[in-house]
Scaffold this active site. Structure first.
Site, PDB file in Angstrom:
ATOM      1  N   GLU A  15      -6.895  14.508   7.793  1.00 56.39           N
ATOM      2  CA  GLU A  15      -7.218  13.175   8.307  1.00 56.39           C
ATOM      3  C   GLU A  15      -7.514  13.183   9.806  1.00 56.39           C
ATOM      4  O   GLU A  15      -7.465  12.149  10.468  1.00 56.39           O
ATOM      5  CB  GLU A  15      -6.065  12.212   8.004  1.00 56.39           C
ATOM      6  CG  GLU A  15      -5.773  12.052   6.527  1.00 56.39           C
ATOM      7  CD  GLU A  15      -4.606  11.134   6.261  1.00 56.39           C
ATOM      8  OE1 GLU A  15      -4.744   9.917   6.480  1.00 56.39           O
ATOM      9  OE2 GLU A  15      -3.542  11.632   5.847  1.00 56.39           O
ATOM     10  N   SER A 186      -5.123   8.601   2.950  1.00 59.27           N
ATOM     11  CA  SER A 186      -6.547   8.286   3.000  1.00 59.27           C
ATOM     12  C   SER A 186      -7.272   8.629   1.701  1.00 59.27           C
ATOM     13  O   SER A 186      -8.464   8.921   1.694  1.00 59.27           O
ATOM     14  CB  SER A 186      -7.235   9.010   4.178  1.00 59.27           C
ATOM     15  OG  SER A 186      -6.755   8.513   5.393  1.00 59.27           O
ATOM     16  N   TYR A 258     -13.470   4.364   5.151  1.00 64.16           N
ATOM     17  CA  TYR A 258     -13.816   4.591   6.550  1.00 64.16           C
ATOM     18  C   TYR A 258     -15.303   4.477   6.876  1.00 64.16           C
ATOM     19  O   TYR A 258     -15.698   4.746   8.008  1.00 64.16           O
ATOM     20  CB  TYR A 258     -13.274   5.957   6.989  1.00 64.16           C
ATOM     21  CG  TYR A 258     -11.774   6.015   6.891  1.00 64.16           C
ATOM     22  CD1 TYR A 258     -10.981   5.231   7.721  1.00 64.16           C
ATOM     23  CD2 TYR A 258     -11.139   6.803   5.938  1.00 64.16           C
ATOM     24  CE1 TYR A 258      -9.603   5.249   7.616  1.00 64.16           C
ATOM     25  CE2 TYR A 258      -9.757   6.826   5.835  1.00 64.16           C
ATOM     26  CZ  TYR A 258      -9.002   6.055   6.681  1.00 64.16           C
ATOM     27  OH  TYR A 258      -7.632   6.073   6.576  1.00 64.16           O
ATOM     28  N   ARG A 297       2.113  -0.053   6.184  1.00 65.25           N
ATOM     29  CA  ARG A 297       1.218  -0.751   5.254  1.00 65.25           C
ATOM     30  C   ARG A 297       1.527  -0.273   3.841  1.00 65.25           C
ATOM     31  O   ARG A 297       1.504   0.928   3.574  1.00 65.25           O
ATOM     32  CB  ARG A 297      -0.238  -0.447   5.589  1.00 65.25           C
ATOM     33  CG  ARG A 297      -1.242  -1.448   5.017  1.00 65.25           C
ATOM     34  CD  ARG A 297      -2.660  -0.937   5.085  1.00 65.25           C
ATOM     35  NE  ARG A 297      -2.898   0.091   4.092  1.00 65.25           N
ATOM     36  CZ  ARG A 297      -3.428   1.278   4.357  1.00 65.25           C
ATOM     37  NH1 ARG A 297      -3.750   1.625   5.592  1.00 65.25           N
ATOM     38  NH2 ARG A 297      -3.623   2.162   3.385  1.00 65.25           N
ATOM     39  N   ASP A 299       0.505  -0.230  -0.069  1.00 66.51           N
ATOM     40  CA  ASP A 299      -0.601  -0.414  -1.009  1.00 66.51           C
ATOM     41  C   ASP A 299      -0.042  -0.722  -2.392  1.00 66.51           C
ATOM     42  O   ASP A 299       0.898  -0.055  -2.856  1.00 66.51           O
ATOM     43  CB  ASP A 299      -1.463   0.842  -1.073  1.00 66.51           C
ATOM     44  CG  ASP A 299      -2.114   1.176   0.265  1.00 66.51           C
ATOM     45  OD1 ASP A 299      -2.264   0.244   1.087  1.00 66.51           O
ATOM     46  OD2 ASP A 299      -2.465   2.343   0.481  1.00 66.51           O
ATOM     47  N   GLU A 312       2.090   3.139  -2.713  1.00 70.15           N
ATOM     48  CA  GLU A 312       2.665   3.949  -1.637  1.00 70.15           C
ATOM     49  C   GLU A 312       2.852   3.113  -0.390  1.00 70.15           C
ATOM     50  O   GLU A 312       2.270   2.027  -0.253  1.00 70.15           O
ATOM     51  CB  GLU A 312       1.775   5.154  -1.321  1.00 70.15           C
ATOM     52  CG  GLU A 312       0.407   4.773  -0.775  1.00 70.15           C
ATOM     53  CD  GLU A 312      -0.446   5.993  -0.463  1.00 70.15           C
ATOM     54  OE1 GLU A 312       0.014   7.127  -0.643  1.00 70.15           O
ATOM     55  OE2 GLU A 312      -1.588   5.800  -0.017  1.00 70.15           O
ATOM     56  N   ASN A 314       2.354   3.510   3.735  1.00 70.36           N
ATOM     57  CA  ASN A 314       1.744   4.304   4.797  1.00 70.36           C
ATOM     58  C   ASN A 314       2.535   4.099   6.080  1.00 70.36           C
ATOM     59  O   ASN A 314       2.573   2.989   6.621  1.00 70.36           O
ATOM     60  CB  ASN A 314       0.294   3.874   5.010  1.00 70.36           C
ATOM     61  CG  ASN A 314      -0.545   4.058   3.756  1.00 70.36           C
ATOM     62  OD1 ASN A 314      -1.100   5.121   3.526  1.00 70.36           O
ATOM     63  ND2 ASN A 314      -0.632   3.011   2.938  1.00 70.36           N
ATOM     64  N   GLY A 318      -4.012   3.585   9.431  1.00 67.86           N
ATOM     65  CA  GLY A 318      -5.212   3.716  10.247  1.00 67.86           C
ATOM     66  C   GLY A 318      -5.420   2.523  11.152  1.00 67.86           C
ATOM     67  O   GLY A 318      -5.053   1.389  10.818  1.00 67.86           O
TER      68      GLY A 318
END
Length: 356
Positions: A15, A186, A258, A297, A299, A312, A314, A318
């Site tokens: 990443e 990611s 992205y 964050r 998900d 998951e 994070n 990002g």
């Protein structure tokens, strides 16, 4: 004058490019907010570089003290990082390293040993979040909803027939399923597998990124994400985001995440309010369960019946121009500059209280 901030970016994980983009955006915003900023590209690659070589792109030689777009930029190996932080008199670190040692608790433990406040959750929380096997065990043990799954070790994959692994899937939850590395972010190395025909290839891809893979029941539904800020009883959720990828497969992959225009972020989601509130509450519970601070964050996917499943958390989300946390903050009424300022101030408060 506000605190001297080092923004750590780059790294050596898959990443890296995302991290450089996150770090650049954060550095500019912090400078705008009045902080004295040094952006540091941390990577083992700088230990292999000859003295006359320069950093990639617009970044300067690691021993030069030059301003890049008004910012001081430097580079070093992880081994040189302590010296760099002391040299610059850094008072707080904004971690924009994604994946690898930047997100698995390693860099966090290093900074905690140096007693330098940082913006990530504590080292233990990052370690738990990075390893999806451990995250799922905690979720299941506390009754928080997550998709059914099995885990496969790389050695077992080599010695066990694909038919045996396929049978485990069929006996547990069946196809389609998601195959993913246990410790990547990611959506790197993640595959949707429609039938046993694609299982071997998907596992081979996942095992390029680690010794463990997770095979998870595929939940058809609305994919959402929820940033959570703060810690403990003071933790709060930003607006929920519905994610609609524009890929041919409908899969929210690396490109969709992205590449500008490759996904739509819908705020609020096209879901009943009670379902949205349930998802936000679950995100806060996951954040607290793992012992997180700073900003994270979570998900999730929500099926047609309104059931929420955690995918998951994070620990170092990002912060690029297409990233989800800044979009949620904007919907909350926070500009990006205010968001990063809040994160740094929260880090100083949180770690300052820890030292008392």
């Amino acid at each position: 004058m506000k605190a001297k901030v080092a923004v750590l970016m780059g790294g050596d994980s898959s990443e890296r490019e995302v991290s450089l983009r996150s770090g650049a955006g954060v550095s500019k915003a912090l400078a705008k907010a009045g902080y004295e900023v040094v952006a540091i590209d941390v990577s083992w690659r700088w230990g292999k570089r000859k003295e006359h070589e320069t950093l990639s792109g617009a970044r300067p030689h690691k021993n030069d003290f030059v301003l890049c777009e008004g910012l001081l930029v430097d580079a070093c190996t992880p081994m040189e990082l302590a010296e760099k932080l002391l040299e610059y008199g850094v008072q707080v670190v904004f971690i924009a390293l994604h994946g690898g040692y930047g997100e698995d608790g390693t860099i966090q433990a290093f900074l905690e040993l140096m007693r330098i406040p940082h913006t990530s959750p504590p080292a233990k929380a990052c370690m738990l979040a990075m390893d999806k096997r451990l995250t799922k065990q905690l979720l299941i043990s506390t009754g928080l909803p997550t998709a059914e799954h099995i885990v496969v070790n790389k050695k077992d994959f080599v010695t066990t027939s694909i038919d045996e692994i396929s049978k485990r899937i069929k006996d547990s939850f069946g196809f389609p399923c998601a195959v993913k590395p246990s410790s990547e972010g990611s959506t790197i190395g993640v595959s949707k597998v429609e039938s046993e025909k694609g299982l071997k290839s998907a596992l081979e891809t996942a095992f390029k990124y680690g010794e463990w893979s997770i095979i998870e029941k595929w939940i058809e539904g609305v994919e959402v994400t929820c940033p959570v800020l703060g810690e403990g009883e003071n933790a709060f959720a930003l607006p929920l985001i519905e994610i609609v990828p524009k890929t041919a497969s409908g899969f929210y992959d690396y490109g969709a995440k992205y590449t500008p225009g490759m996904s739509d972020h819908i705020i609020p989601p096209r879901l009943p309010k009670e379902v949205q509130e349930k998802a936000r509450d679950i995100a806060i519970q996951v954040h607290r369960l793992l012992g997180c601070s700073g900003f994270t964050r979570t998900d999730m996917v929500i099926d047609k019946k309104g059931n929420v499943y955690v995918l998951e958390l994070n620990a170092v989300p990002g912060m690029t121009e297409t990233s989800l946390v800044p979009h949620a903050a904007e919907a909350y009424g926070w500009e990006f500059t205010y968001l990063v300022d809040w994160i740094v101030q929260e880090a100083l408060r949180y770690w300052g209280e820890k030292e008392r």
